[in-house]
Design a protein around this motif. Structure first.
Motif, PDB file in Angstrom:
ATOM      1  N   THR A   1      37.597  44.608  35.895  1.00  0.00           N
ATOM      2  CA  THR A   1      38.738  44.679  36.804  1.00  0.00           C
ATOM      3  C   THR A   1      38.261  44.426  38.225  1.00  0.00           C
ATOM      4  O   THR A   1      37.373  45.131  38.722  1.00  0.00           O
ATOM      5  N   LEU A   2      38.843  43.439  38.872  1.00  0.00           N
ATOM      6  CA  LEU A   2      38.435  43.038  40.218  1.00  0.00           C
ATOM      7  C   LEU A   2      39.572  43.318  41.199  1.00  0.00           C
ATOM      8  O   LEU A   2      40.691  42.818  41.029  1.00  0.00           O
TER       9      LEU A   2
ATOM     10  N   VAL B   1      41.219  34.990  31.775  1.00  0.00           N
ATOM     11  CA  VAL B   1      41.936  35.873  32.703  1.00  0.00           C
ATOM     12  C   VAL B   1      43.042  36.571  31.932  1.00  0.00           C
ATOM     13  O   VAL B   1      43.943  35.928  31.399  1.00  0.00           O
ATOM     14  N   ALA B   2      42.965  37.894  31.854  1.00  0.00           N
ATOM     15  CA  ALA B   2      43.965  38.656  31.112  1.00  0.00           C
ATOM     16  C   ALA B   2      45.174  38.994  31.972  1.00  0.00           C
ATOM     17  O   ALA B   2      46.308  39.039  31.485  1.00  0.00           O
TER      18      ALA B   2
ATOM     19  N   ALA C   1      33.644  47.086  33.406  1.00  0.00           N
ATOM     20  CA  ALA C   1      33.173  47.099  34.797  1.00  0.00           C
ATOM     21  C   ALA C   1      34.357  46.961  35.738  1.00  0.00           C
ATOM     22  O   ALA C   1      35.431  46.488  35.345  1.00  0.00           O
ATOM     23  N   ASP C   2      34.157  47.394  36.958  1.00  0.00           N
ATOM     24  CA  ASP C   2      35.176  47.204  37.996  1.00  0.00           C
ATOM     25  C   ASP C   2      34.496  47.035  39.337  1.00  0.00           C
ATOM     26  O   ASP C   2      33.418  47.592  39.580  1.00  0.00           O
TER      27      ASP C   2
ATOM     28  N   ILE D   1      42.158  40.968  36.213  1.00  0.00           N
ATOM     29  CA  ILE D   1      41.502  41.566  35.050  1.00  0.00           C
ATOM     30  C   ILE D   1      41.076  40.432  34.129  1.00  0.00           C
ATOM     31  O   ILE D   1      41.887  39.584  33.756  1.00  0.00           O
ATOM     32  N   ALA D   2      39.795  40.418  33.776  1.00  0.00           N
ATOM     33  CA  ALA D   2      39.254  39.317  32.979  1.00  0.00           C
ATOM     34  C   ALA D   2      38.404  39.855  31.839  1.00  0.00           C
ATOM     35  O   ALA D   2      37.921  40.992  31.861  1.00  0.00           O
TER      36      ALA D   2
END
Length: 262
Positions: A188-189, A59-60, A32-33, A94-95
């Motif tokens: 991805t935020l 959290v990547a 998702a983003d 990015i998580a």
């Protein structure tokens, strides 16, 4: 130790370490983003990190960047300026979130936003690839068993066995990776805030402003002019002989011209 027996033991060890239970469930990978506007990028990043941790995610990657939109300097005092800067701050995070909690997480994020620009989710079914890897793994096990029955140190069995076992491990790792991506979804935020104006008093870097005042400079220039005039006279004094000869030639020529006319 018998070579064939050692080969068989090696395969059994790899198989027991890498195999998973006979899982026939669908292998759906969710990604998702989102892109959204917030009031404060730094505070939002902290809230997102806390929410991700509370839901069992990690959290990547994250980054925060400020880009200057416009900047100007105005005079504040003789030796200082007021720097006015308009900048835009953006964040990327990015998580990895447990897949069953992905929808709840996106809803929570949407509540943090002032405005959601974009939101999307993608589902990728890896069930066929997962099954193919499992069948190939079984083929490798059967091939290893066949090789072990006729294994000899003088033949090509050693190299063939190593190649099959390496490929066997690769397929196992691929399936482990699929299992991990099925269990944890990647999101991805991208978030940003409105342009912010910041003012700062800085040192005046315009050297012209540090020059003396007008009347002080006028007095200094008059003094400098007198010095230059004296130097000019001193220079002429070094040329006195040339000046005398010049006057002599001038008056001599003038005398000759008058004499011819008379």
């Amino acid at each position: 130790m018998d070579y064939a027996s050692s080969e068989t033991n090696a395969v059994e060890i790899v198989d027991s370490a890498g195999s998973s239970s006979t899982d026939t469930t669908a292998k759906i990978i969710k990604t998702a983003d989102m892109r959204f506007r917030v009031k404060d990028v730094q505070k939002t990043k902290e809230q997102l990190s806390a929410t991700i941790k509370a839901q069992g995610g990690t959290v990547a990657e994250f980054s925060i960047q400020s880009s200057i939109q416009e900047s100007d300097k105005v005079k504040y005092s003789t030796d200082s300026l007021k720097e006015i800067t308009s900048y835009r701050k953006e964040g990327v995070l990015i998580a990895k979130i447990p897949s069953e909690k992905l929808d709840d997480f996106t809803n929570t994020v949407a509540k943090m936003a002032v405005f959601v620009d974009h939101q999307a989710m993608k589902m990728d079914d890896q069930s066929i690839a997962y099954l193919a890897n499992k069948l190939k793994v079984q083929n490798r096990v059967d091939a290893m068993n066949t090789i072990n029955k006729t294994a000899t140190r003088k033949g090509n069995n050693v190299e063939t066995s190593l190649y099959i076992k390496d490929d066997y491990v690769d397929k196992k790792i691929e399936n482990m990776n699929i299992d991990n991506r099925v269990k944890f979804s990647t999101i991805t935020l991208n978030f940003y805030q409105d342009n912010t104006v910041n003012t700062l008093i800085v040192g005046n870097d315009n050297l012209y402003d540090y020059r003396p005042g007008f009347f002080q400079r006028l007095g200094l220039n008059i003094i400098d002019g007198w010095v230059y005039f004296k130097e000019f006279l001193l220079g002429l004094s070094r040329l006195w002989a040339i000046i005398v000869v010049g006057f002599a030639v001038f008056f001599g020529v003038r005398y000759m011209i008058r004499k011819r006319k008379s």
